[in-house]
Design a protein around this motif. Sequence first.
Motif, PDB file in Angstrom:
ATOM      1  N   SER A  30       0.809  -1.215   0.000  1.00  0.00           N
ATOM      2  CA  SER A  30       0.000   0.000   0.000  1.00  0.00           C
ATOM      3  C   SER A  30       0.847   1.273   0.000  1.00  0.00           C
ATOM      4  N   SER A  31       2.159   1.115   0.028  1.00  0.00           N
ATOM      5  CA  SER A  31       3.038   2.285   0.146  1.00  0.00           C
ATOM      6  C   SER A  31       3.249   3.005  -1.176  1.00  0.00           C
ATOM      7  N   ASN A  32       3.008   2.334  -2.274  1.00  0.00           N
ATOM      8  CA  ASN A  32       3.215   2.954  -3.576  1.00  0.00           C
ATOM      9  C   ASN A  32       2.390   2.192  -4.616  1.00  0.00           C
ATOM     10  N   CYS A  33       2.496   2.605  -5.842  1.00  0.00           N
ATOM     11  CA  CYS A  33       1.723   1.999  -6.916  1.00  0.00           C
ATOM     12  C   CYS A  33       2.159   0.554  -7.156  1.00  0.00           C
ATOM     13  N   MET A  34       1.169  -0.306  -7.328  1.00  0.00           N
ATOM     14  CA  MET A  34       1.397  -1.703  -7.690  1.00  0.00           C
ATOM     15  C   MET A  34       0.746  -1.956  -9.040  1.00  0.00           C
ATOM     16  N   GLY A  35       1.251  -2.932  -9.777  1.00  0.00           N
ATOM     17  CA  GLY A  35       0.668  -3.194 -11.077  1.00  0.00           C
ATOM     18  C   GLY A  35       0.780  -4.639 -11.518  1.00  0.00           C
ATOM     19  N   TRP A  36      -0.021  -4.953 -12.510  1.00  0.00           N
ATOM     20  CA  TRP A  36       0.069  -6.234 -13.218  1.00  0.00           C
ATOM     21  C   TRP A  36       0.432  -5.945 -14.672  1.00  0.00           C
ATOM     22  N   PHE A  37       1.388  -6.689 -15.159  1.00  0.00           N
ATOM     23  CA  PHE A  37       1.809  -6.609 -16.544  1.00  0.00           C
ATOM     24  C   PHE A  37       1.703  -7.992 -17.163  1.00  0.00           C
ATOM     25  N   ARG A  38       1.706  -8.040 -18.481  1.00  0.00           N
ATOM     26  CA  ARG A  38       1.740  -9.328 -19.150  1.00  0.00           C
ATOM     27  C   ARG A  38       2.655  -9.233 -20.370  1.00  0.00           C
ATOM     28  N   GLN A  39       3.159 -10.387 -20.753  1.00  0.00           N
ATOM     29  CA  GLN A  39       4.098 -10.422 -21.867  1.00  0.00           C
ATOM     30  C   GLN A  39       3.992 -11.737 -22.611  1.00  0.00           C
ATOM     31  N   VAL A  40       3.986 -11.634 -23.924  1.00  0.00           N
ATOM     32  CA  VAL A  40       4.059 -12.813 -24.781  1.00  0.00           C
ATOM     33  C   VAL A  40       5.397 -12.765 -25.501  1.00  0.00           C
ATOM     34  N   PRO A  41       5.908 -13.908 -25.900  1.00  0.00           N
ATOM     35  CA  PRO A  41       7.223 -13.933 -26.555  1.00  0.00           C
ATOM     36  C   PRO A  41       7.256 -13.015 -27.775  1.00  0.00           C
ATOM     37  N   GLY A  42       8.323 -12.238 -27.853  1.00  0.00           N
ATOM     38  CA  GLY A  42       8.510 -11.360 -28.999  1.00  0.00           C
ATOM     39  C   GLY A  42       7.843 -10.008 -28.880  1.00  0.00           C
ATOM     40  N   LYS A  43       7.136  -9.797 -27.777  1.00  0.00           N
ATOM     41  CA  LYS A  43       6.458  -8.506 -27.585  1.00  0.00           C
ATOM     42  C   LYS A  43       6.920  -7.865 -26.287  1.00  0.00           C
ATOM     43  N   GLU A  44       6.700  -6.552 -26.207  1.00  0.00           N
ATOM     44  CA  GLU A  44       7.062  -5.832 -24.993  1.00  0.00           C
ATOM     45  C   GLU A  44       6.083  -6.156 -23.865  1.00  0.00           C
ATOM     46  N   ARG A  45       6.579  -5.959 -22.662  1.00  0.00           N
ATOM     47  CA  ARG A  45       5.724  -6.156 -21.496  1.00  0.00           C
ATOM     48  C   ARG A  45       4.645  -5.072 -21.493  1.00  0.00           C
ATOM     49  N   GLU A  46       3.415  -5.491 -21.312  1.00  0.00           N
ATOM     50  CA  GLU A  46       2.247  -4.602 -21.442  1.00  0.00           C
ATOM     51  C   GLU A  46       1.584  -4.408 -20.087  1.00  0.00           C
ATOM     52  N   GLY A  47       1.303  -3.165 -19.753  1.00  0.00           N
ATOM     53  CA  GLY A  47       0.600  -2.900 -18.516  1.00  0.00           C
ATOM     54  C   GLY A  47      -0.850  -3.314 -18.606  1.00  0.00           C
ATOM     55  N   VAL A  48      -1.327  -4.041 -17.616  1.00  0.00           N
ATOM     56  CA  VAL A  48      -2.701  -4.538 -17.594  1.00  0.00           C
ATOM     57  C   VAL A  48      -3.555  -3.733 -16.631  1.00  0.00           C
ATOM     58  N   ALA A  49      -3.054  -3.534 -15.434  1.00  0.00           N
ATOM     59  CA  ALA A  49      -3.807  -2.805 -14.416  1.00  0.00           C
ATOM     60  C   ALA A  49      -2.866  -2.296 -13.338  1.00  0.00           C
ATOM     61  N   THR A  50      -3.248  -1.177 -12.723  1.00  0.00           N
ATOM     62  CA  THR A  50      -2.475  -0.628 -11.618  1.00  0.00           C
ATOM     63  C   THR A  50      -3.400  -0.171 -10.504  1.00  0.00           C
ATOM     64  N   ILE A  51      -2.833  -0.071  -9.315  1.00  0.00           N
ATOM     65  CA  ILE A  51      -3.548   0.485  -8.178  1.00  0.00           C
ATOM     66  C   ILE A  51      -2.566   1.357  -7.413  1.00  0.00           C
ATOM     67  N   THR A  52      -2.964   2.595  -7.156  1.00  0.00           N
ATOM     68  CA  THR A  52      -2.082   3.531  -6.467  1.00  0.00           C
ATOM     69  C   THR A  52      -2.157   3.319  -4.961  1.00  0.00           C
ATOM     70  N   SER A  53      -1.290   4.007  -4.241  1.00  0.00           N
ATOM     71  CA  SER A  53      -1.314   3.901  -2.785  1.00  0.00           C
ATOM     72  C   SER A  53      -2.649   4.380  -2.231  1.00  0.00           C
ATOM     73  N   GLY A  54      -3.279   5.305  -2.917  1.00  0.00           N
ATOM     74  CA  GLY A  54      -4.575   5.800  -2.469  1.00  0.00           C
ATOM     75  C   GLY A  54      -5.739   4.942  -2.889  1.00  0.00           C
ATOM     76  N   GLY A  55      -5.468   3.886  -3.672  1.00  0.00           N
ATOM     77  CA  GLY A  55      -6.527   2.967  -4.074  1.00  0.00           C
ATOM     78  C   GLY A  55      -7.131   3.247  -5.435  1.00  0.00           C
ATOM     79  N   THR A  56      -6.615   4.241  -6.143  1.00  0.00           N
ATOM     80  CA  THR A  56      -7.125   4.514  -7.484  1.00  0.00           C
ATOM     81  C   THR A  56      -6.634   3.444  -8.447  1.00  0.00           C
ATOM     82  N   THR A  57      -7.553   2.918  -9.233  1.00  0.00           N
ATOM     83  CA  THR A  57      -7.195   1.844 -10.151  1.00  0.00           C
ATOM     84  C   THR A  57      -7.272   2.312 -11.598  1.00  0.00           C
ATOM     85  N   TRP A  58      -6.522   1.628 -12.411  1.00  0.00           N
ATOM     86  CA  TRP A  58      -6.521   1.831 -13.857  1.00  0.00           C
ATOM     87  C   TRP A  58      -6.428   0.465 -14.501  1.00  0.00           C
TER      88      TRP A  58
END
Length: 125
Positions: A30-58
Amino acid sequence: QVQLVESGGGSVQAGGSLRLSCAASGYTISSNCMGWFRQVPGKEREGVATITSGGTTWSADSVKGRFTISRDNAKNTLYLQMNSLKPEDSAMYYCAADGQRCWAPPPVAVRFGYWGQGTQVSVSS
């Protein structure tokens, strides 16, 4: 020493659900932003979702309405609930901690300081 351990991946049919977990040690999620990323072979790591320390999600447009990021501060664990899975969701999923500038999506992998080892998600049609 910071450790992020993902679990919950697996193989499912299209339309199914999975819940990924990321258990953290040596770091308070809860101290800073956390996120989930995903990656398939041959592609860049892609951001899937994040949650900030304040609980705001994307979440990325490709998963909006299907994936939900959440956290349990008492358990120091991050989650990604994935519903209505599609074959194109198949990837290695990574948990990331200590993200910077999460207020300016999409999240960028290099702005996160800590990473888990990943958990594989495979969705068959």
